[in-house]
Design an enzyme around this catalytic site. Sequence first.
Site, PDB file in Angstrom:
ATOM      1  N   TYR A 105      59.366  78.464  -0.021  1.00  0.00           N
ATOM      2  CA  TYR A 105      60.363  77.656  -0.729  1.00  0.00           C
ATOM      3  C   TYR A 105      61.677  77.668   0.049  1.00  0.00           C
ATOM      4  O   TYR A 105      61.936  78.542   0.882  1.00  0.00           O
ATOM      5  CB  TYR A 105      60.545  78.204  -2.149  1.00  0.00           C
ATOM      6  CG  TYR A 105      61.572  77.475  -2.977  1.00  0.00           C
ATOM      7  CD1 TYR A 105      61.396  76.130  -3.307  1.00  0.00           C
ATOM      8  CD2 TYR A 105      62.717  78.114  -3.425  1.00  0.00           C
ATOM      9  CE1 TYR A 105      62.334  75.453  -4.057  1.00  0.00           C
ATOM     10  CE2 TYR A 105      63.660  77.444  -4.191  1.00  0.00           C
ATOM     11  CZ  TYR A 105      63.474  76.115  -4.496  1.00  0.00           C
ATOM     12  OH  TYR A 105      64.410  75.443  -5.234  1.00  0.00           O
ATOM     13  N   THR A 138      64.647  78.553  -0.281  1.00  0.00           N
ATOM     14  CA  THR A 138      65.548  79.709  -0.213  1.00  0.00           C
ATOM     15  C   THR A 138      64.900  80.934   0.423  1.00  0.00           C
ATOM     16  O   THR A 138      65.534  81.981   0.539  1.00  0.00           O
ATOM     17  CB  THR A 138      66.027  80.108  -1.621  1.00  0.00           C
ATOM     18  OG1 THR A 138      64.893  80.447  -2.417  1.00  0.00           O
ATOM     19  CG2 THR A 138      66.807  78.977  -2.285  1.00  0.00           C
ATOM     20  N   LYS A 139      63.635  80.828   0.838  1.00  0.00           N
ATOM     21  CA  LYS A 139      62.916  81.998   1.333  1.00  0.00           C
ATOM     22  C   LYS A 139      63.250  82.283   2.804  1.00  0.00           C
ATOM     23  O   LYS A 139      63.962  81.530   3.464  1.00  0.00           O
ATOM     24  CB  LYS A 139      61.419  81.805   1.129  1.00  0.00           C
ATOM     25  CG  LYS A 139      61.001  81.718  -0.339  1.00  0.00           C
ATOM     26  CD  LYS A 139      61.397  82.966  -1.120  1.00  0.00           C
ATOM     27  CE  LYS A 139      60.789  83.032  -2.507  1.00  0.00           C
ATOM     28  NZ  LYS A 139      61.335  82.062  -3.459  1.00  0.00           N
ATOM     29  N   ASN A 140      62.691  83.367   3.311  1.00  0.00           N
ATOM     30  CA  ASN A 140      63.024  83.804   4.675  1.00  0.00           C
ATOM     31  C   ASN A 140      62.492  82.847   5.739  1.00  0.00           C
ATOM     32  O   ASN A 140      63.116  82.656   6.785  1.00  0.00           O
ATOM     33  CB  ASN A 140      62.479  85.207   4.918  1.00  0.00           C
ATOM     34  CG  ASN A 140      63.136  86.244   4.020  1.00  0.00           C
ATOM     35  OD1 ASN A 140      64.057  85.937   3.266  1.00  0.00           O
ATOM     36  ND2 ASN A 140      62.659  87.474   4.082  1.00  0.00           N
TER      37      ASN A 140
END
Length: 396
Positions: free
Chosen positions: A189, A191-193
């Site tokens: 997603y 906002t993930k790393n």
Amino acid sequence: MSERPPVRSKENFLVFGSPALEQAEIDEVVACLKSRWIGTGPRTAQFERDFAAYKGVPSAVALHSCTAALHLAMVALNLGPGDEVITTPLTFCATVNAILHAGGTPVLADINPTTLNIDPEKVREKITPRTRAILPVHFAGRPCDMDALLAIAEEHGLAVIEDCAHAIETLYKGRHAGTMGHFGCFSFYVTKNIITGEGGMVIAQKPEDLARIKVLGLHGMSADAWNRFGDEGYKHYAVVEAGFKYNMMDLQAALGLHQLPRVDTYHARREAVWTRYMETFSALPEGKRLGLPAPQEPNTLHARHLFTVLVDKETSGIERDDFLMAMTKQGIGVGVHYLSLPEHPYYQQRLGWKPEQFPEAARIGRQIVSLPISARLEDQDVADVITAVHRVLGAE
């Protein structure tokens, strides 16, 4: 005296979780568009191979979300009505929604207040003859106590489904998160790393489970059904199960193909931000202090996905929600990960959960705040976050 302006203006607002994107991703997306093959195809297949190689496993299946990965892992377990899956109350709603959609019953076990991960002893207390699986969430990128959880699972003949939405890079005693349980589920997603905008991946110990998930993820059609439109002649497909529309598109994989090789570089940047925060916030004065993350456990690697602080009025001098509002007014985006699941009306009404049944998760959920820690952050961004925190706490 006039009120000071915010640390950052509205036009320069620091968006929480804004991803690091580089020219290679942009070029790959454009090339994907020009190829006219933007659905599931060769880029998705390559991303699956690359991710499997990164995790050191034979294969992986790309899906449109971690939620889809969790759901299909439980479908592959043939979860049925009355079957129970034990998980944490401090997680995103998708974790328990996937259990419900698979036909199971979610059962909560409270967290360890130091690690914020599910407490194995609380898990043991919740096992019944109906328990089929344990679903640990590696919260914020910190690995769960997998030795204890796997021992419980083996003792009771249970499956383990690792929710690795925060834990792409996470290591536990030399083992990659997602490779210790029967299934590992990952998120890309925005906002993930590592990001594909929307997207997920699943790996499994048993090849037959992964093969079934691949079929289930694309309508239940026979494997690699997307090849039917290729240049080798039309291929008929066979529907072998009532599947789902969970496939990843090449347009998404085009991002992941170039994000994944930078996974260690991005982790190093977040590690530097984490270290700066810890050094600075550890020095806050009495009465203006935040609860800070516990140290990384020996022989583990924390993915540094979320930098969470606890805002307790007794020690910080401010209510958590007032802190959230004040940080936003200073031009700094923040998050809440998470209000405990029993706080939400749907679960109260359907499952009868009450916050007081899970006191550690309830307390943490009412105090927790996530500060920005994206690999995109520049030194000045980090300095602005620190300045805003000091200003909001009255600790300048």
